[in-house]
Scaffold this motif. Structure first.
Motif, mmCIF file in Angstrom:
data_model
loop_
_atom_site.group_PDB
_atom_site.id
_atom_site.type_symbol
_atom_site.label_atom_id
_atom_site.label_comp_id
_atom_site.label_asym_id
_atom_site.label_seq_id
_atom_site.Cartn_x
_atom_site.Cartn_y
_atom_site.Cartn_z
ATOM 1 N N PHE A 3 0.831 -1.176 0.142
ATOM 2 C CA PHE A 3 0.007 -0.038 -0.128
ATOM 3 C C PHE A 3 0.776 1.231 0.124
ATOM 4 N N LYS A 4 0.526 2.327 -0.892
ATOM 5 C CA LYS A 4 1.135 3.413 -0.766
ATOM 6 C C LYS A 4 0.251 4.572 -0.100
ATOM 7 N N ILE A 5 0.854 5.299 0.752
ATOM 8 C CA ILE A 5 0.069 6.390 1.503
ATOM 9 C C ILE A 5 -0.173 7.348 0.517
ATOM 10 N N ASP A 6 -1.544 7.921 0.204
ATOM 11 C CA ASP A 6 -1.961 8.833 -0.497
ATOM 12 C C ASP A 6 -1.143 10.425 -0.165
ATOM 13 N N LYS A 7 -0.444 10.719 -1.208
ATOM 14 C CA LYS A 7 0.161 12.006 -1.009
ATOM 15 C C LYS A 7 -0.632 13.188 -0.368
ATOM 16 N N PHE A 8 -1.737 13.127 -1.069
ATOM 17 C CA PHE A 8 -2.726 14.215 -0.522
ATOM 18 C C PHE A 8 -2.902 14.238 0.881
ATOM 19 N N ILE A 9 -3.180 12.859 1.504
ATOM 20 C CA ILE A 9 -3.699 12.741 2.893
ATOM 21 C C ILE A 9 -2.330 13.143 3.762
ATOM 22 N N LEU A 10 -1.168 12.963 3.254
ATOM 23 C CA LEU A 10 0.001 13.266 3.683
ATOM 24 C C LEU A 10 0.144 14.899 4.067
ATOM 25 N N SER A 11 -0.415 15.466 2.705
ATOM 26 C CA SER A 11 -0.414 17.007 2.481
ATOM 27 C C SER A 11 -1.242 17.544 3.777
ATOM 28 N N ILE A 12 -2.381 16.986 3.897
ATOM 29 C CA ILE A 12 -3.514 17.440 4.853
ATOM 30 C C ILE A 12 -3.159 17.377 6.170
ATOM 31 N N ILE A 13 -2.465 16.164 6.473
ATOM 32 C CA ILE A 13 -1.640 16.237 7.746
ATOM 33 C C ILE A 13 -0.836 16.915 8.186
ATOM 34 N N THR A 14 0.119 17.246 7.154
ATOM 35 C CA THR A 14 1.095 18.526 7.223
ATOM 36 C C THR A 14 0.544 19.741 7.400
ATOM 37 N N VAL A 15 -0.418 20.071 6.772
ATOM 38 C CA VAL A 15 -1.132 21.401 6.502
ATOM 39 C C VAL A 15 -1.794 21.626 8.119
ATOM 40 N N VAL A 16 -2.405 20.376 8.726
ATOM 41 C CA VAL A 16 -2.864 20.560 10.029
ATOM 42 C C VAL A 16 -1.921 20.794 10.999
ATOM 43 N N LEU A 17 -0.738 20.167 11.002
ATOM 44 C CA LEU A 17 0.022 20.384 11.858
ATOM 45 C C LEU A 17 0.830 21.848 11.839
ATOM 46 N N ALA A 18 0.854 22.068 10.453
ATOM 47 C CA ALA A 18 1.355 23.716 10.388
ATOM 48 C C ALA A 18 0.290 24.614 11.183
ATOM 49 N N ALA A 19 -0.665 24.383 11.049
ATOM 50 C CA ALA A 19 -1.771 25.198 11.528
ATOM 51 C C ALA A 19 -1.784 25.197 12.844
ATOM 52 N N TYR A 20 -1.629 23.889 13.555
ATOM 53 C CA TYR A 20 -1.243 23.995 14.966
ATOM 54 C C TYR A 20 -0.094 24.536 15.403
ATOM 55 N N PHE A 21 1.014 24.458 15.086
ATOM 56 C CA PHE A 21 2.270 25.259 15.238
ATOM 57 C C PHE A 21 2.260 26.793 15.133
ATOM 58 N N PHE A 22 1.655 27.093 13.811
ATOM 59 C CA PHE A 22 1.801 28.521 13.095
ATOM 60 C C PHE A 22 0.431 28.962 13.116
ATOM 61 N N PRO A 23 -0.687 29.009 13.849
ATOM 62 C CA PRO A 23 -1.883 29.671 13.462
ATOM 63 C C PRO A 23 -1.905 31.014 13.343
ATOM 64 N N GLN A 24 -0.879 31.494 13.624
ATOM 65 C CA GLN A 24 -0.903 33.175 13.319
ATOM 66 C C GLN A 24 -1.305 33.430 12.054
ATOM 67 N N PHE A 25 -0.838 32.749 10.944
ATOM 68 C CA PHE A 25 -0.857 33.051 9.604
ATOM 69 C C PHE A 25 -2.201 32.863 8.960
ATOM 70 N N GLY A 26 -3.171 32.071 9.740
ATOM 71 C CA GLY A 26 -4.420 31.884 9.215
ATOM 72 C C GLY A 26 -5.463 32.264 10.243
ATOM 73 N N GLY A 27 -5.069 32.975 11.265
ATOM 74 C CA GLY A 27 -6.257 33.612 12.335
ATOM 75 C C GLY A 27 -6.704 34.836 12.017
ATOM 76 N N LYS A 28 -7.308 35.442 12.906
ATOM 77 C CA LYS A 28 -8.144 36.651 12.719
ATOM 78 C C LYS A 28 -7.038 37.768 12.366
#
Length: 331
Positions: A3-28
């Motif tokens: 099985f190959k892990i879907d690259k888009f799923i990995l991208s989603i996980i990466t983006v969620v982690l980025a949002a967790y550690f750097f929320p200031q770029f997407g917040g109000k």
């Protein structure tokens, strides 16, 4: 089988982690105009979607009406009805938000690309898959807000169907129509560069996911979801998929569908579009801090549907190849 892990799923996980550690770029307080970029991106997604749709193929596809009716019924009726059965179990505002997130998932249209790819892999009815996946997105523009409107109007959430549809018309319907009108001129170009358009689609989706989760993390929306609740949500997503998958297969057998049509009914009737989910959530839920919870079930469902349908499609494909070899050998 590997099985190959879907690259888009990995991208989603990466983006969620980025949002967790750097929320200031997407917040109000973000200095970046992510909302405007996302709005323009959404319109372009649906413009390209319309550009790739062939009116001739849609007309031809209408002939297999029993299969289409089953797929669309599963997508827009069976899924929501299953979720409605759990409405009496709501006892708090927290329960209501989770339930609305599942209703949102249940009311979404089918996904186009993965539905067609998986049906092709399993040697199902590919033209029917293309038709159903394409028409599902158009139906969802009308049906998805209607399902949500039945219950959001009974909550403290401001939900104006007129305003919702006006936004959908401007950001979704008009670009689709323009794309359809230009299909005869640029349709071949869109197909030629489809891989680049798909990359653009995914980039906009990742942008919306980042902003949604950044706002949610900034306002501690997920503080009430502990590991146990997350596990329950994941199991519920798993169960929802399988109930509809086996139900669509059972009805296909009762209707006497061919194996190709049954594959198409089960694969297309159980898919939910993360693209439409992120786009519709942006319009239907104007409060960005709640979008993280709203998108959580569809993100889990997206990952799960790719994994399990890939497994099933490969298994069916291998079995069909073995049967074909056996048949040739007997002759």
């Amino acid at each position: 089988m590997k099985f190959k892990i879907d690259k888009f799923i990995l991208s989603i996980i990466t983006v969620v982690l980025a949002a967790y550690f750097f929320p200031q770029f997407g917040g109000k307080s973000s200095p970046l105009p992510l909302d405007k970029i996302a709005s323009v991106g959404v319109s372009l997604i649906f413009f390209f979607y319309g550009l790739k749709l062939s009116p001739e193929k849609i007309k031809t596809g209408l002939k297999n009406w029993r299969l289409h009716l089953l797929v669309q019924a599963c997508t827009f009726l069976v899924f929501p009805i299953i979720i409605l059965c759990f409405y009496p179990l709501i006892h708090s505002e927290y329960d209501k938000n989770i339930w609305l997130a599942f209703l949102f998932l249940a009311a979404l249209p089918s996904t186009v690309s993965s539905s067609v790819v998986m049906v092709s892999m399993a040697k199902g009815n590919i033209p029917a898959a293309i038709f159903n996946a394409s028409i599902s997105g158009l139906i969802g523009i009308i049906v998805t807000p209607l399902w949500l409107g039945l219950f959001l109007n009974n909550t403290g959430t401001s939900y104006d169907l007129g305003e919702i549809y006006s936004k959908l018309i401007v950001e979704v319907v008009v670009p689709v129509i323009v794309g359809l009108l230009l299909h005869r001129y640029w349709g071949n170009v869109a197909q030629k560069y489809n891989s680049y358009l798909t990359l653009f689609d995914k980039s906009i989706i990742l942008l919306i996911i980042y902003k949604s989760f950044a706002s949610s993390f900034e306002e501690n929306v997920f503080s009430g979801i502990d590991p146990f609740d997350f596990t329950v949500i994941a199991v519920a997503v798993f169960g929802l998929f399988y109930v509809v998958y086996f139900l669509s297969g059972y009805i296909s057998n009762q209707l006497g569908f061919s194996i190709e049509d049954k594959i198409t009914a089960q694969f297309c009737g159980t898919k939910k579009s993360l693209v439409h989910g992120t786009v519709f959530a942006k319009i239907l839920f104007p409060n960005p801090s709640t979008m993280g919870i709203i998108l959580l079930p569809i993100m889990l469902f997206h990952a799960f549907q790719i994994f399990i349908i890939s497994f099933i499609a490969t298994k069916i494909s291998n079995r069909k190849e073995e049967n074909e070899v056996s048949y040739v050998g007997e002759k």
